[in-house]
Design a protein around this motif. Structure first.
Motif, PDB file in Angstrom:
ATOM      1  N   ALA A   1      23.717  -2.120   0.413  1.00  0.00           N
ATOM      2  CA  ALA A   1      22.310  -2.451   0.244  1.00  0.00           C
ATOM      3  C   ALA A   1      21.931  -2.549  -1.227  1.00  0.00           C
ATOM      4  O   ALA A   1      21.181  -3.441  -1.633  1.00  0.00           O
ATOM      5  N   VAL A   2      22.446  -1.669  -2.042  1.00  0.00           N
ATOM      6  CA  VAL A   2      22.121  -1.681  -3.470  1.00  0.00           C
ATOM      7  C   VAL A   2      22.721  -2.907  -4.141  1.00  0.00           C
ATOM      8  O   VAL A   2      22.087  -3.561  -4.988  1.00  0.00           O
ATOM      9  N   GLU A   3      23.943  -3.260  -3.796  1.00  0.00           N
ATOM     10  CA  GLU A   3      24.603  -4.409  -4.419  1.00  0.00           C
ATOM     11  C   GLU A   3      23.939  -5.737  -4.039  1.00  0.00           C
ATOM     12  O   GLU A   3      23.937  -6.686  -4.827  1.00  0.00           O
ATOM     13  N   GLY A   4      23.367  -5.799  -2.854  1.00  0.00           N
ATOM     14  CA  GLY A   4      22.756  -7.051  -2.423  1.00  0.00           C
ATOM     15  C   GLY A   4      21.324  -7.259  -2.882  1.00  0.00           C
ATOM     16  O   GLY A   4      20.774  -8.354  -2.719  1.00  0.00           O
ATOM     17  N   PHE A   5      20.717  -6.236  -3.496  1.00  0.00           N
ATOM     18  CA  PHE A   5      19.326  -6.362  -3.926  1.00  0.00           C
ATOM     19  C   PHE A   5      19.285  -6.964  -5.335  1.00  0.00           C
ATOM     20  O   PHE A   5      20.110  -6.658  -6.194  1.00  0.00           O
ATOM     21  N   ARG A   6      18.251  -7.813  -5.555  1.00  0.00           N
ATOM     22  CA  ARG A   6      17.999  -8.390  -6.867  1.00  0.00           C
ATOM     23  C   ARG A   6      16.505  -8.606  -7.024  1.00  0.00           C
ATOM     24  O   ARG A   6      15.871  -9.195  -6.154  1.00  0.00           O
ATOM     25  N   ARG A   7      15.954  -8.073  -8.140  1.00  0.00           N
ATOM     26  CA  ARG A   7      14.507  -8.203  -8.342  1.00  0.00           C
ATOM     27  C   ARG A   7      14.150  -9.668  -8.633  1.00  0.00           C
ATOM     28  O   ARG A   7      14.842 -10.358  -9.383  1.00  0.00           O
ATOM     29  N   GLY A   8      13.037 -10.110  -7.997  1.00  0.00           N
ATOM     30  CA  GLY A   8      12.600 -11.499  -8.173  1.00  0.00           C
ATOM     31  C   GLY A   8      13.343 -12.483  -7.307  1.00  0.00           C
ATOM     32  O   GLY A   8      13.277 -13.700  -7.556  1.00  0.00           O
ATOM     33  N   MET A   9      14.032 -12.011  -6.300  1.00  0.00           N
ATOM     34  CA  MET A   9      14.798 -12.909  -5.442  1.00  0.00           C
ATOM     35  C   MET A   9      13.905 -13.831  -4.608  1.00  0.00           C
ATOM     36  O   MET A   9      14.391 -14.829  -4.076  1.00  0.00           O
TER      37      MET A   9
ATOM     38  N   ARG B   1       0.827  -1.209   0.000  1.00  0.00           N
ATOM     39  CA  ARG B   1       0.000   0.000   0.000  1.00  0.00           C
ATOM     40  C   ARG B   1       0.869   1.270   0.000  1.00  0.00           C
ATOM     41  O   ARG B   1       0.480   2.320  -0.547  1.00  0.00           O
ATOM     42  N   GLN B   2       2.071   1.196   0.567  1.00  0.00           N
ATOM     43  CA  GLN B   2       2.931   2.384   0.640  1.00  0.00           C
ATOM     44  C   GLN B   2       3.677   2.665  -0.669  1.00  0.00           C
ATOM     45  O   GLN B   2       4.218   3.772  -0.848  1.00  0.00           O
ATOM     46  N   TYR B   3       3.746   1.729  -1.567  1.00  0.00           N
ATOM     47  CA  TYR B   3       4.542   1.916  -2.787  1.00  0.00           C
ATOM     48  C   TYR B   3       3.836   2.885  -3.744  1.00  0.00           C
ATOM     49  O   TYR B   3       2.659   2.686  -4.090  1.00  0.00           O
ATOM     50  N   VAL B   4       4.580   3.931  -4.195  1.00  0.00           N
ATOM     51  CA  VAL B   4       4.018   4.939  -5.110  1.00  0.00           C
ATOM     52  C   VAL B   4       5.008   5.221  -6.247  1.00  0.00           C
ATOM     53  O   VAL B   4       5.299   6.386  -6.567  1.00  0.00           O
ATOM     54  N   ARG B   5       5.586   4.194  -6.855  1.00  0.00           N
ATOM     55  CA  ARG B   5       6.399   4.251  -8.071  1.00  0.00           C
ATOM     56  C   ARG B   5       7.828   4.741  -7.867  1.00  0.00           C
ATOM     57  O   ARG B   5       8.676   4.446  -8.696  1.00  0.00           O
ATOM     58  N   ASN B   6       8.127   5.470  -6.833  1.00  0.00           N
ATOM     59  CA  ASN B   6       9.493   5.992  -6.695  1.00  0.00           C
ATOM     60  C   ASN B   6      10.042   5.887  -5.265  1.00  0.00           C
ATOM     61  O   ASN B   6      11.005   6.561  -4.931  1.00  0.00           O
ATOM     62  N   ASN B   7       9.414   5.077  -4.435  1.00  0.00           N
ATOM     63  CA  ASN B   7       9.892   4.960  -3.045  1.00  0.00           C
ATOM     64  C   ASN B   7      10.144   3.500  -2.654  1.00  0.00           C
ATOM     65  O   ASN B   7      10.095   3.160  -1.471  1.00  0.00           O
ATOM     66  N   ASN B   8      10.383   2.621  -3.622  1.00  0.00           N
ATOM     67  CA  ASN B   8      10.685   1.226  -3.286  1.00  0.00           C
ATOM     68  C   ASN B   8      12.092   1.155  -2.694  1.00  0.00           C
ATOM     69  O   ASN B   8      13.095   1.304  -3.389  1.00  0.00           O
ATOM     70  N   GLY B   9      12.160   0.956  -1.423  1.00  0.00           N
ATOM     71  CA  GLY B   9      13.390   0.998  -0.659  1.00  0.00           C
ATOM     72  C   GLY B   9      13.263   1.900   0.554  1.00  0.00           C
ATOM     73  O   GLY B   9      14.173   1.928   1.392  1.00  0.00           O
TER      74      GLY B   9
ATOM     75  N   TYR C   1       9.588  -5.485  -7.429  1.00  0.00           N
ATOM     76  CA  TYR C   1       9.813  -4.211  -8.107  1.00  0.00           C
ATOM     77  C   TYR C   1      11.316  -3.941  -8.157  1.00  0.00           C
ATOM     78  O   TYR C   1      12.107  -4.529  -7.403  1.00  0.00           O
ATOM     79  N   THR C   2      11.666  -3.013  -9.019  1.00  0.00           N
ATOM     80  CA  THR C   2      13.053  -2.559  -9.087  1.00  0.00           C
ATOM     81  C   THR C   2      13.340  -1.610  -7.926  1.00  0.00           C
ATOM     82  O   THR C   2      12.496  -0.808  -7.531  1.00  0.00           O
ATOM     83  N   LEU C   3      14.555  -1.721  -7.369  1.00  0.00           N
ATOM     84  CA  LEU C   3      14.940  -0.858  -6.258  1.00  0.00           C
ATOM     85  C   LEU C   3      15.174   0.565  -6.769  1.00  0.00           C
ATOM     86  O   LEU C   3      15.951   0.780  -7.700  1.00  0.00           O
ATOM     87  N   ASP C   4      14.501   1.528  -6.146  1.00  0.00           N
ATOM     88  CA  ASP C   4      14.674   2.932  -6.525  1.00  0.00           C
ATOM     89  C   ASP C   4      15.963   3.470  -5.911  1.00  0.00           C
ATOM     90  O   ASP C   4      16.290   3.181  -4.750  1.00  0.00           O
ATOM     91  N   ARG C   5      16.667   4.289  -6.697  1.00  0.00           N
ATOM     92  CA  ARG C   5      17.930   4.841  -6.246  1.00  0.00           C
ATOM     93  C   ARG C   5      17.662   6.036  -5.339  1.00  0.00           C
ATOM     94  O   ARG C   5      17.373   7.147  -5.788  1.00  0.00           O
ATOM     95  N   LEU C   6      17.740   5.808  -4.075  1.00  0.00           N
ATOM     96  CA  LEU C   6      17.488   6.852  -3.076  1.00  0.00           C
ATOM     97  C   LEU C   6      18.735   7.017  -2.214  1.00  0.00           C
ATOM     98  O   LEU C   6      19.505   6.055  -1.996  1.00  0.00           O
ATOM     99  N   PRO C   7      18.950   8.196  -1.665  1.00  0.00           N
ATOM    100  CA  PRO C   7      20.112   8.402  -0.792  1.00  0.00           C
ATOM    101  C   PRO C   7      19.885   7.758   0.585  1.00  0.00           C
ATOM    102  O   PRO C   7      18.781   7.320   0.915  1.00  0.00           O
ATOM    103  N   ASP C   8      20.935   7.739   1.349  1.00  0.00           N
ATOM    104  CA  ASP C   8      20.924   7.284   2.750  1.00  0.00           C
ATOM    105  C   ASP C   8      20.726   5.774   2.895  1.00  0.00           C
ATOM    106  O   ASP C   8      20.353   5.291   3.980  1.00  0.00           O
ATOM    107  N   TYR C   9      20.929   4.987   1.836  1.00  0.00           N
ATOM    108  CA  TYR C   9      20.913   3.539   1.997  1.00  0.00           C
ATOM    109  C   TYR C   9      22.158   3.098   2.777  1.00  0.00           C
ATOM    110  O   TYR C   9      23.201   3.769   2.749  1.00  0.00           O
ATOM    111  N   ASP C  10      22.043   1.976   3.460  1.00  0.00           N
ATOM    112  CA  ASP C  10      23.218   1.402   4.118  1.00  0.00           C
ATOM    113  C   ASP C  10      24.229   0.921   3.080  1.00  0.00           C
ATOM    114  O   ASP C  10      23.877   0.627   1.925  1.00  0.00           O
ATOM    115  N   ALA C  11      25.444   0.847   3.492  1.00  0.00           N
ATOM    116  CA  ALA C  11      26.508   0.397   2.577  1.00  0.00           C
ATOM    117  C   ALA C  11      26.258  -1.045   2.155  1.00  0.00           C
ATOM    118  O   ALA C  11      25.997  -1.921   2.989  1.00  0.00           O
TER     119      ALA C  11
END
Length: 290
Positions: free
Chosen positions: A118-126, A45-53, A106-116
């Motif tokens: 976090a982006v490398e460990g994400f994979r869609r459809g995991m 319910r919280q997902y609005v196209r640009n806040n996945n993450g 969904y695809t992970l949105d590129r947002l600031p303040d992610y933990d170190a």
């Protein structure tokens, strides 16, 4: 001329959360409990196209959505992380930093303040890589396997040890001997034990009921014994300070109130004593039949 937007009249207007069939039919989704499914819908319910993450599962946010048990929220969150339907991008900490999550279909949105990392460990459809654990065998399956049928239901070929026994089965040894069980004699082989001396029905000195109750000899012997006993008692009391007192000597009619003693009874003449003794002996002899 501007083109009018297409309006879908087949549903209620407003936004919606898309839950693909591939997610619903996956083993990861089918292994969830009801609280975990409800919590996944809250994240979608919280997902609005640009806040996945940057989706929230904090207790303060979920309290407004009627989630009041922190234990239920924690168990459901742990289930979603284990089956990889959600991915944690930021680890929250006190006093007011909440954790962030992303939906894995969904695809992970590129947002600031992610933990170190976090982006490398994400994979869609995991979530598709999750496999349900092998269910424990039922009692029927274990029983059939024990009987030799295995899991497929087909009987296993007989082993080399089973083929060594004859077709009609192994012969069983008889429990009893061929001639039957020998019965034991109730008496010893040399006969029953016999007494060495013959038994007598009456004692050697005669039966006590056959003896006369009183005879002249018994009366005379009793008189002699009583006279001897009285003589012995008198002799024993001569040198002592005690005086034998008989019941007949305590007659109240012979009590002297002045002296406080009993007067001695008058003695009968010797002739009268001898006559009384003769009468007593005669009576005893008549009763004995002599």
């Amino acid at each position: 001329m501007a083109r009018k937007g297409r309006i879908d009249d087949s549903r209620e207007p407003g936004g919606y959360c898309a839950l693909p069939w591939s997610v619903i039919d996956s083993q990861a989704f089918q292994s969830l409990s009801y609280p975990a499914v409800a919590l996944l819908i809250e994240l979608a319910r919280q997902y609005v196209r640009n806040n996945n993450g940057r989706l929230l599962l904090s207790a303060n946010y979920l309290r407004s959505r009627q989630w009041h048990s922190k234990d239920v929220i924690e168990r459901a969150r742990r289930e979603l992380l284990d089956v990889k339907l959600i991915y944690q991008t930021v680890q929250g900490h006190r006093p007011n930093k909440a954790s962030w999550y992303a939906l894995t279909w969904y695809t992970l949105d590129r947002l600031p303040d992610y933990d170190a990392g976090a982006v490398e460990g994400f994979r869609r459809g995991m979530y598709a890589s999750f496999q349900l654990p092998t269910p424990a065998p039922t009692r029927e399956a274990l029983f059939e396997k024990w009987r030799g049928y295995g899991v497929t239901g087909q009987k296993k070929p007989a082993s080399k040890i089973d083929r060594l026994s004859p077709a009609d089965g192994a012969e069983r040894a008889a429990i009893a001997p061929a001639g039957g069980v020998e019965s034991l004699s109730t008496a010893p082989a040399h006969g029953a034990i016999r007494a060495l001396l013959p038994t007598r029905s009456t004692p050697a000195n005669g039966h006590h009921l056959d003896k006369p109750f009183c005879t002249a000899d018994s009366v005379q012997s009793a008189s002699l014994q009583s006279t001897a006993q009285a003589t012995d008692d008198d002799a024993a009391n001569e040198g002592s300070d005690f005086e034998r007192v008989h019941d007949c000597d305590l007659d109240p009619t012979r009590f002297d109130s002045n002296t406080g003693d009993f007067c001695p009874p008058p003695k009968a003449p010797a002739r009268q004593q001898k006559q009384a003794a003769d009468r007593w002996v005669k009576t005893a002899l008549n009763q004995s039949g002599k």
